[in-house]
Design a protein around this motif. Structure first.
Motif, PDB file in Angstrom:
ATOM      1  N   TYR A 260       0.810  -1.159  -0.039  1.00  0.00           N
ATOM      2  CA  TYR A 260       0.045  -0.033  -0.051  1.00  0.00           C
ATOM      3  C   TYR A 260       0.679   1.168  -0.007  1.00  0.00           C
ATOM      4  CZ  TYR A 260      -3.621  -3.317   1.410  1.00  0.00           C
ATOM      5  OH  TYR A 260      -4.621  -4.267   1.594  1.00  0.00           O
ATOM      6  N   GLU A 261       0.384   2.257  -0.676  1.00  0.00           N
ATOM      7  CA  GLU A 261       1.202   3.707  -0.601  1.00  0.00           C
ATOM      8  C   GLU A 261       0.709   4.342   0.670  1.00  0.00           C
ATOM      9  OE1 GLU A 261       1.422   7.699  -3.484  1.00  0.00           O
ATOM     10  OE2 GLU A 261       0.169   6.060  -3.722  1.00  0.00           O
ATOM     11  N   VAL A 262       1.679   5.091   1.041  1.00  0.00           N
ATOM     12  CA  VAL A 262       1.407   5.754   2.496  1.00  0.00           C
ATOM     13  C   VAL A 262       0.874   7.219   1.888  1.00  0.00           C
ATOM     14  CG1 VAL A 262       2.421   7.140   4.290  1.00  0.00           C
ATOM     15  CG2 VAL A 262       3.440   4.580   3.696  1.00  0.00           C
ATOM     16  N   VAL A 263      -0.066   7.531   2.134  1.00  0.00           N
ATOM     17  CA  VAL A 263      -0.965   8.956   1.546  1.00  0.00           C
ATOM     18  C   VAL A 263      -0.897   9.987   2.755  1.00  0.00           C
ATOM     19  CG1 VAL A 263      -1.780   7.790  -0.381  1.00  0.00           C
ATOM     20  CG2 VAL A 263      -3.060   8.241   1.724  1.00  0.00           C
ATOM     21  N   TYR A 264      -1.006   9.440   3.965  1.00  0.00           N
ATOM     22  CA  TYR A 264      -1.114  10.357   5.020  1.00  0.00           C
ATOM     23  C   TYR A 264      -0.488  10.039   6.439  1.00  0.00           C
ATOM     24  CZ  TYR A 264      -3.717  13.839   8.028  1.00  0.00           C
ATOM     25  OH  TYR A 264      -4.355  14.517   8.880  1.00  0.00           O
ATOM     26  N   ILE A 265       0.254  10.996   6.934  1.00  0.00           N
ATOM     27  CA  ILE A 265       1.075  10.649   8.233  1.00  0.00           C
ATOM     28  C   ILE A 265       0.454  11.614   9.155  1.00  0.00           C
ATOM     29  CG2 ILE A 265       3.241  10.557   9.379  1.00  0.00           C
ATOM     30  CD1 ILE A 265       4.643   9.825   6.860  1.00  0.00           C
ATOM     31  N   PHE A 266      -0.152  11.172  10.165  1.00  0.00           N
ATOM     32  CA  PHE A 266      -0.611  12.013  11.169  1.00  0.00           C
ATOM     33  C   PHE A 266       0.020  11.951  12.631  1.00  0.00           C
ATOM     34  CE2 PHE A 266      -2.800   8.010  11.732  1.00  0.00           C
ATOM     35  CZ  PHE A 266      -2.704   7.688  12.831  1.00  0.00           C
ATOM     36  N   THR A 267      -0.005  13.045  13.721  1.00  0.00           N
ATOM     37  CA  THR A 267       0.444  12.998  14.858  1.00  0.00           C
ATOM     38  C   THR A 267      -0.739  13.376  15.650  1.00  0.00           C
ATOM     39  OG1 THR A 267       2.572  13.724  14.116  1.00  0.00           O
ATOM     40  CG2 THR A 267       1.933  14.034  16.400  1.00  0.00           C
ATOM     41  N   ALA A 268      -1.011  12.308  16.542  1.00  0.00           N
ATOM     42  CA  ALA A 268      -2.285  12.499  17.384  1.00  0.00           C
ATOM     43  C   ALA A 268      -1.920  12.878  18.753  1.00  0.00           C
ATOM     44  CB  ALA A 268      -3.083  11.052  17.760  1.00  0.00           C
ATOM     45  N   GLY A 269      -0.760  12.988  19.113  1.00  0.00           N
ATOM     46  CA  GLY A 269      -0.255  13.567  20.501  1.00  0.00           C
ATOM     47  C   GLY A 269      -0.018  12.554  21.561  1.00  0.00           C
ATOM     48  N   ARG A 270      -0.451  11.511  21.156  1.00  0.00           N
ATOM     49  CA  ARG A 270      -0.036  10.264  22.051  1.00  0.00           C
ATOM     50  C   ARG A 270       0.938   9.342  21.488  1.00  0.00           C
ATOM     51  NH1 ARG A 270      -4.056   8.247  25.580  1.00  0.00           N
ATOM     52  NH2 ARG A 270      -2.668   6.429  26.008  1.00  0.00           N
ATOM     53  N   TRP A 271       2.032   8.974  22.212  1.00  0.00           N
ATOM     54  CA  TRP A 271       3.092   8.210  21.966  1.00  0.00           C
ATOM     55  C   TRP A 271       2.780   6.707  21.334  1.00  0.00           C
ATOM     56  CZ3 TRP A 271       5.594   3.546  23.407  1.00  0.00           C
ATOM     57  CH2 TRP A 271       6.844   3.583  22.889  1.00  0.00           C
ATOM     58  N   ASP A 272       1.837   6.082  22.181  1.00  0.00           N
ATOM     59  CA  ASP A 272       1.415   4.829  21.974  1.00  0.00           C
ATOM     60  C   ASP A 272       0.584   4.469  20.591  1.00  0.00           C
ATOM     61  OD1 ASP A 272      -0.545   6.072  23.231  1.00  0.00           O
ATOM     62  OD2 ASP A 272      -1.410   4.355  24.013  1.00  0.00           O
ATOM     63  N   ILE A 273      -0.107   5.831  20.365  1.00  0.00           N
ATOM     64  CA  ILE A 273      -1.013   6.000  19.237  1.00  0.00           C
ATOM     65  C   ILE A 273      -0.168   5.950  17.895  1.00  0.00           C
ATOM     66  CG2 ILE A 273      -2.825   7.141  18.043  1.00  0.00           C
ATOM     67  CD1 ILE A 273      -4.112   7.362  20.752  1.00  0.00           C
TER      68      ILE A 273
END
Length: 430
Positions: free
Chosen positions: A202-215
């Motif tokens: 799969y292609e990586v189209v989006y990288i997010f930062t939720a603010g929780r290290w484990d997530i």
């Protein structure tokens, strides 16, 4: 008959203020006053900072939970796939109808069917374990910490063309937007020779930062239909994510959600998942408040020592004031004001110091990191990436009220001792 003066008259404040400015010969009194003042200042500042950090940590921790996870997870009790087969499954075949009924419950803001699974993610020579969330693009857009991440990379509008990764997982794999990763699942296609692992790219189209290290380190989002096919969940969903208008009162929705879900519906709320940790935080907060209260009390007790020394040094002055017509009440108020001045000034300085440090906690932590020569705040242990501080008016009032109350109470004993001093005895050897 002498006219009685009003309590806390101007001359009482004047005498008390002059007594606080001890002469060089009475340096011991001055030293004790400074010790009391500095002790109260540091105690109040520590109390305000602790309360602010406690409030900020809890608010940030809860916000990261509610901003990237469901308030309530709805799933089914195990049911037998074929009567008499002994094979049970939790798969919801009627997930669309069930999600529709749940979304119609008053106060429910989101009801999103979900596919859950775990895979091995590989890129070149790196690999890691990821928790896959199969979700529709429209439902993904309603997750605040994912869809509206401040440090996001890529375009979430292209979610239907690939997958979305947490920033920690992307960093460990060394992938960026446009890179293709392989997902490996042990539960793949079923053949005559058994179940073979499934490997898909799969292609990586989006990288997010939720603010929780484990997530951020483990989560991966995949389009719902693709997840159904990849995990052999065709025609079903594992669970339904539900958000409500007031997550702090999530228990109020349990009965309506159970009724809307129908027979065999089970619930798991965010409080069930994190309630023990939050209760531990509350216990820690109460213990820290008691400890810091004791510190403020110890600092306030120095006022008593300083006033006792002041009363001893001012015995002659007390005798003269009494013979001039000052009542016991006036003497008591004079020395009460001496201690109250110390408590008020120390509390005011502590309030200013505590507020300044709380409002500049980022700079304080940067300085602490510099002193330690590294990262003093480990997100892998504490879950969030920084130490937040949140000043609340009731916390500040609580700290200031506690300090002033203790300062005033400990002043009463030496002030009464000064008021009861016999003027004849005070002047006998003068």
């Amino acid at each position: 008959m002498a006219r009685r003066t009003a309590p806390f008259s101007a001359f009482e404040f004047l005498i008390a203020w002059r007594y606080l400015r001890a002469r060089r010969a009475e340096g011991g009194v001055s030293v004790m006053t400074w010790i009391s003042l500095i002790g109260i200042m540091l105690g109040v500042a520590a109390l305000i900072i602790t309360l602010a950090v406690r409030a900020g940590f809890r608010a940030e921790f809860v916000d990261t939970i509610l901003g990237s996870n469901a308030h309530v997870t709805v799933y089914s009790a195990p049911t037998e796939v074929v009567a008499g087969s002994g094979v049970f499954s939790r798969l919801m075949q009627d997930y669309e109808a069930r999600a529709g009924r749940i979304a119609a419950v008053p106060g429910v803001t989101r009801a999103a069917p979900l596919i859950r699974g775990q895979v091995m993610v590989t890129y070149e020579d790196r690999s890691n374990v990821a928790e896959v969330y199969g979700i529709a693009e429209a439902d993904l857009m309603t997750i605040p910490r994912v869809a509206h991440s401040e440090e996001a990379l890529g375009e979430i509008s292209r979610f239907g063309e690939g997958i979305a990764l947490g920033s920690g997982l992307a960093r460990e794999l060394g992938v960026g937007i446009g890179d293709r990763v392989k997902l490996i699942s042990p539960n793949g296609a079923k053949t005559a020779f058994g179940t073979s692992p499934r490997v898909s790219s799969y292609e990586v189209v989006y990288i997010f930062t939720a603010g929780r290290w484990d997530i951020d380190r483990t989560r991966l989002y995949m389009p719902f239909a693709e997840a159904q096919s990849y995990f052999n969940r065709e025609g079903g969903a594992d669970e339904i994510e539900v958000d409500v208008t007031d997550p702090e009162r999530v228990d109020d929705w349990e009965i309506p959600l159970l009724q809307a879900g129908g027979a065999g519906t089970l619930l798991w709320t965010w409080r069930d998942a994190s309630g023990s940790f939050l209760r531990a935080l509350d216990i820690e907060d109460n213990v820290m408040f008691v400890i810091l209260t004791v510190l403020v009390l110890i600092a306030s007790m120095n006022i008593t020592s300083g006033l006792i020394m002041l009363v001893k040094n001012k015995g002659r002055d007390i005798g003269i004031l009494r013979t001039m017509g000052l009542t016991e009440g006036s003497i008591l108020r004079v020395f009460f004001l001496c201690g109250a001045f110390t408590g008020v000034i120390g509390t005011a300085l502590g309030l200013a110091l505590g507020v300044v440090i709380s409002l500049n906690m980022d700079q304080v932590m940067s300085f602490v990191n510099w002193l330690n020569g590294g990262d003093a705040w480990d997100p892998s242990i504490r879950g969030i990436y920084e130490l937040p501080a949140k000043l609340q008016a009731d916390d500040v009032i609580k700290a200031v009220g506690l300090s002033l109350g203790l300062s005033f109470v400990v002043t009463i004993f030496p002030a009464r001792r000064a008021a009861r001093l016999n003027p004849v005895e005070a002047l006998r050897y003068e």
